[in-house]
Design a protein around this motif. Structure first.
Motif, PDB file in Angstrom:
ATOM      1  N   ALA A   1       0.883  -1.205  -0.048  1.00 38.22           N
ATOM      2  CA  ALA A   1      -0.168  -0.056  -0.037  1.00 38.22           C
ATOM      3  C   ALA A   1       0.931   1.294  -0.030  1.00 38.22           C
ATOM      4  O   ALA A   1       0.267   2.383  -0.037  1.00 38.22           O
ATOM      5  CB  ALA A   1      -1.082   0.098   1.177  1.00 38.22           C
ATOM      6  N   HIS A   2       2.231   1.170   0.081  1.00 37.26           N
ATOM      7  CA  HIS A   2       2.924   2.479  -0.084  1.00 37.26           C
ATOM      8  C   HIS A   2       4.435   2.093  -0.464  1.00 37.26           C
ATOM      9  O   HIS A   2       5.046   1.521   0.328  1.00 37.26           O
ATOM     10  CB  HIS A   2       3.239   3.039   1.458  1.00 37.26           C
ATOM     11  N   THR A   3       4.496   2.635  -1.847  1.00 35.60           N
ATOM     12  CA  THR A   3       6.110   2.361  -2.170  1.00 35.60           C
ATOM     13  C   THR A   3       6.248   3.530  -3.167  1.00 35.60           C
ATOM     14  O   THR A   3       5.352   4.211  -3.765  1.00 35.60           O
ATOM     15  CB  THR A   3       6.108   0.720  -2.967  1.00 35.60           C
ATOM     16  N   HIS A   4       7.467   3.728  -3.689  1.00 33.83           N
ATOM     17  CA  HIS A   4       8.140   4.621  -4.764  1.00 33.83           C
ATOM     18  C   HIS A   4       8.708   3.652  -5.784  1.00 33.83           C
ATOM     19  O   HIS A   4       9.978   3.264  -5.518  1.00 33.83           O
ATOM     20  CB  HIS A   4       8.874   5.664  -3.980  1.00 33.83           C
ATOM     21  N   ALA A   5       8.169   2.794  -6.594  1.00 39.38           N
ATOM     22  CA  ALA A   5       8.537   1.741  -7.210  1.00 39.38           C
ATOM     23  C   ALA A   5       9.790   1.960  -7.919  1.00 39.38           C
ATOM     24  O   ALA A   5      10.880   1.404  -7.759  1.00 39.38           O
ATOM     25  CB  ALA A   5       7.339   1.076  -8.253  1.00 39.38           C
TER      26      ALA A   5
ATOM     27  N   ILE B   1      -0.675  11.013   0.898  1.00 36.32           N
ATOM     28  CA  ILE B   1       0.394  11.768   1.800  1.00 36.32           C
ATOM     29  C   ILE B   1       0.985  11.091   2.616  1.00 36.32           C
ATOM     30  O   ILE B   1       0.544  10.183   3.419  1.00 36.32           O
ATOM     31  CB  ILE B   1      -0.764  12.905   2.223  1.00 36.32           C
ATOM     32  N   HIS B   2       2.398  11.452   2.557  1.00 35.69           N
ATOM     33  CA  HIS B   2       3.084  11.142   3.897  1.00 35.69           C
ATOM     34  C   HIS B   2       2.739  12.059   5.333  1.00 35.69           C
ATOM     35  O   HIS B   2       2.538  13.080   4.923  1.00 35.69           O
ATOM     36  CB  HIS B   2       4.695  11.514   3.572  1.00 35.69           C
ATOM     37  N   LEU B   3       2.684  11.115   6.276  1.00 38.15           N
ATOM     38  CA  LEU B   3       2.274  11.943   7.359  1.00 38.15           C
ATOM     39  C   LEU B   3       2.925  11.320   8.698  1.00 38.15           C
ATOM     40  O   LEU B   3       2.845  10.234   8.833  1.00 38.15           O
ATOM     41  CB  LEU B   3       0.590  11.670   7.770  1.00 38.15           C
TER      42      LEU B   3
ATOM     43  N   ALA C   1       0.633   7.454   4.783  1.00 38.68           N
ATOM     44  CA  ALA C   1       1.801   6.732   4.771  1.00 38.68           C
ATOM     45  C   ALA C   1       2.518   7.225   6.109  1.00 38.68           C
ATOM     46  O   ALA C   1       2.654   8.396   6.401  1.00 38.68           O
ATOM     47  CB  ALA C   1       2.856   6.768   3.506  1.00 38.68           C
ATOM     48  N   HIS C   2       2.932   5.816   6.835  1.00 34.29           N
ATOM     49  CA  HIS C   2       3.681   6.065   7.954  1.00 34.29           C
ATOM     50  C   HIS C   2       2.850   6.293   9.311  1.00 34.29           C
ATOM     51  O   HIS C   2       2.784   5.180   9.964  1.00 34.29           O
ATOM     52  CB  HIS C   2       4.807   7.075   8.027  1.00 34.29           C
ATOM     53  N   GLY C   3       2.477   7.270   9.580  1.00 32.01           N
ATOM     54  CA  GLY C   3       1.839   7.847  10.622  1.00 32.01           C
ATOM     55  C   GLY C   3       2.459   7.217  12.070  1.00 32.01           C
ATOM     56  O   GLY C   3       1.874   6.834  12.878  1.00 32.01           O
TER      57      GLY C   3
ATOM     58  N   THR D   1       6.020  -1.308   1.730  1.00 24.66           N
ATOM     59  CA  THR D   1       7.445  -1.651   1.790  1.00 24.66           C
ATOM     60  C   THR D   1       8.128  -0.349   1.670  1.00 24.66           C
ATOM     61  O   THR D   1       9.277  -0.024   2.150  1.00 24.66           O
ATOM     62  CB  THR D   1       7.905  -2.240   0.693  1.00 24.66           C
ATOM     63  N   ASP D   2       7.550   1.048   1.225  1.00 28.68           N
ATOM     64  CA  ASP D   2       8.232   2.196   1.124  1.00 28.68           C
ATOM     65  C   ASP D   2       9.080   1.854  -0.022  1.00 28.68           C
ATOM     66  O   ASP D   2       9.237   0.795  -0.518  1.00 28.68           O
ATOM     67  CB  ASP D   2       8.894   2.766   2.349  1.00 28.68           C
ATOM     68  N   GLY D   3       9.861   2.930  -0.426  1.00 27.43           N
ATOM     69  CA  GLY D   3      10.700   2.822  -1.577  1.00 27.43           C
ATOM     70  C   GLY D   3      11.748   1.731  -1.284  1.00 27.43           C
ATOM     71  O   GLY D   3      12.134   1.688  -0.085  1.00 27.43           O
TER      72      GLY D   3
HETATM   73 ZN    ZN Z   1       7.110   7.026   1.158  1.00 30.21          ZN
END
Ligand code: ZN
Length: 413
Positions: free
Chosen positions: A39-43, A189-191, A226-228, A277-279
């Motif tokens: 659900a969150h990456t920068h491929a 959004i990154h939060l 993302a993150h929180g 996974t994030d980037g």
């Molecule tokens: Zn990110």
């Protein structure tokens, strides 16, 4: 499965009585389960895999990632990096990913070629970006992105990704969210990834980031944060009130020592939690099976409580929770008649998966991406015998190696 959807799910003998399959695949000793959702990456950042390690987030960004992006980020790198990421994810059992980056039409083109399902978020921020030197032209940029977006038989969905509350002005956050509402798109959004950025938002806006987003009217079921990591109880209640989701990126948070997200409290507050996974540059792989293992154990040791983040809860985050968080729960995330046939088969004929008492325990605590043997997206077999079928993995790797030679020359001594 038929026409890309699941017709029914059940024991083989029972299904045989009711249906005659045109094609049957015998998979004894395999765990069949829904495809995983990243659900969150920068491929595209797979091109920067392993560049800059063991640095704090601000130094990692300013000394390694920003210079690498400034010099090398273009449409070609985003296409090749996203394609490499898609191959890695498919071979590791990820059938859907939710992305946010620049030149996002190139990420969409790569996703389309690979056959993976994806939500693709064009990045927006009030600073010069690699694909938009003048941030005042952001609206034209995203409108062009949305207009040219390839639908790829419903497998790809566009999204918009505001980088963070401290890099986007209130006005920007609001018009992007309005545009998302108008088109029923996911707003990302990154939060609250680091304590430092929370302090900055409090200093600049007089309130914590979660409440700031609520006041701006940005929170609803199609908002994914993302993150929180640093959310407090009032912020968690705000997210829960509006149905906004959180993409938890434990490995990235661990590697950059950003902190431990309050996942048990988020779940208790009723917030939908997904896994990301994030980037690749901060992980450094896209293996969601090993990510699940780490998520379950991280929260247990952090809370000194082996009961928190149980295997079924973590599996839920990587499947149904992910589907809900990205606004696609009606189509994916579970194996149910009528849903998309996004299915993976994990081969348990391995020493580390023997014996098998509890499949959920194996999926969360013992299996890794390399145990995935077959993958279907919308009924298409995109991985067979552990290898991606849609593209040549060797050609994709060679293309990224050639980009990496350029990056190596300018960034490494
Ligand atoms: Zn990110």
């Amino acid at each position: 499965m038929d026409a890309g959807r699941l017709v029914d799910v059940g024991p083989t003998a029972e299904l045989r009585r009711r249906f005659r399959g045109r094609r049957e695949l015998k998979l004894d000793d395999h765990i069949l389960m829904p495809g995983l959702i990243n659900a969150h990456t920068h491929a595209a950042m797979s091109c920067f895999r392993g560049l800059g390690n063991d640095l704090p987030l601000d130094r990692w960004l300013t000394e390694v990632i920003f210079p690498a992006e400034a010099r090398h980020l273009d449409g070609e790198l985003v296409y090749q990096g996203s394609l490499l990421a898609a191959v890695e994810m498919l071979e590791n059992g990820v059938t859907t990913f939710c992305d946010g980056y620049f030149f996002e039409e190139e990420a969409a083109a790569a996703a389309r070629v690979s056959g993976i399902r994806a939500v693709l978020g064009q990045g927006v921020l009030d600073l010069p970006a690699p694909d938009l030197p003048d941030p005042r032209r952001a609206r034209q940029r995203v409108e062009a992105f949305l207009e040219g977006f390839p639908r790829a038989g419903g497998r790809l969905r566009p999204s918009l990704f505001c980088h963070a509350p401290h890099t986007c002005r209130a006005q920007t956050l609001q018009w992007v969210k309005e545009l998302c509402r108008g088109h029923a798109l996911l707003f990302q959004i990154h939060l609250s990834e680091t304590a430092g950025e929370v302090a900055r938002v409090v200093r600049e806006h007089g309130e914590r980031p979660g409440l700031y987003l609520e006041r701006l009217g940005l929170l609803d079921a199609l908002t994914l944060c993302a993150h929180g990591v640093w959310l407090d109880a009032a912020e968690m209640a705000a997210l829960a009130r509006h149905g906004a989701g959180v993409a938890h990126a434990a490995e990235s948070n661990m590697k950059l020592a950003s902190g431990v997200a309050p996942v048990p409290s988020l779940l208790a507050a009723g917030v939908t939690v997904a896994l990301g996974t994030d980037g690749c540059a901060s992980n450094n792989d896209l293996d969601l099976l090993t990510e699940m293992d780490m998520v379950a154990k991280l929260h247990k040791v952090f809370h000194r409580d082996p009961v928190v983040c149980s295997a079924p809860q973590v599996l839920h985050m990587a499947t149904r929770g992910g589907a809900r968080a990205i606004g696609w729960e009606d189509g994916i995330g579970t194996l149910e008649p009528g849903k998309e046939a996004d299915v993976i088969a994990i081969d348990v004929r391995k020493p580390h998966l023997t014996p098998l008492y509890d499949p959920i325990s194996h999926v969360v605590y013992a299996a890794s991406g390399s145990d995935v043997r077959y993958v279907w997206v919308a009924g298409d077999m995109v991985v067979a015998e552990g290898e991606v079928q849609t593209v040549s993995a060797a050609a994709v790797r060679a293309a990224v190696e050639s980009l990496a030679r350029r990056i190596r020359r300018t960034l490494l001594p």
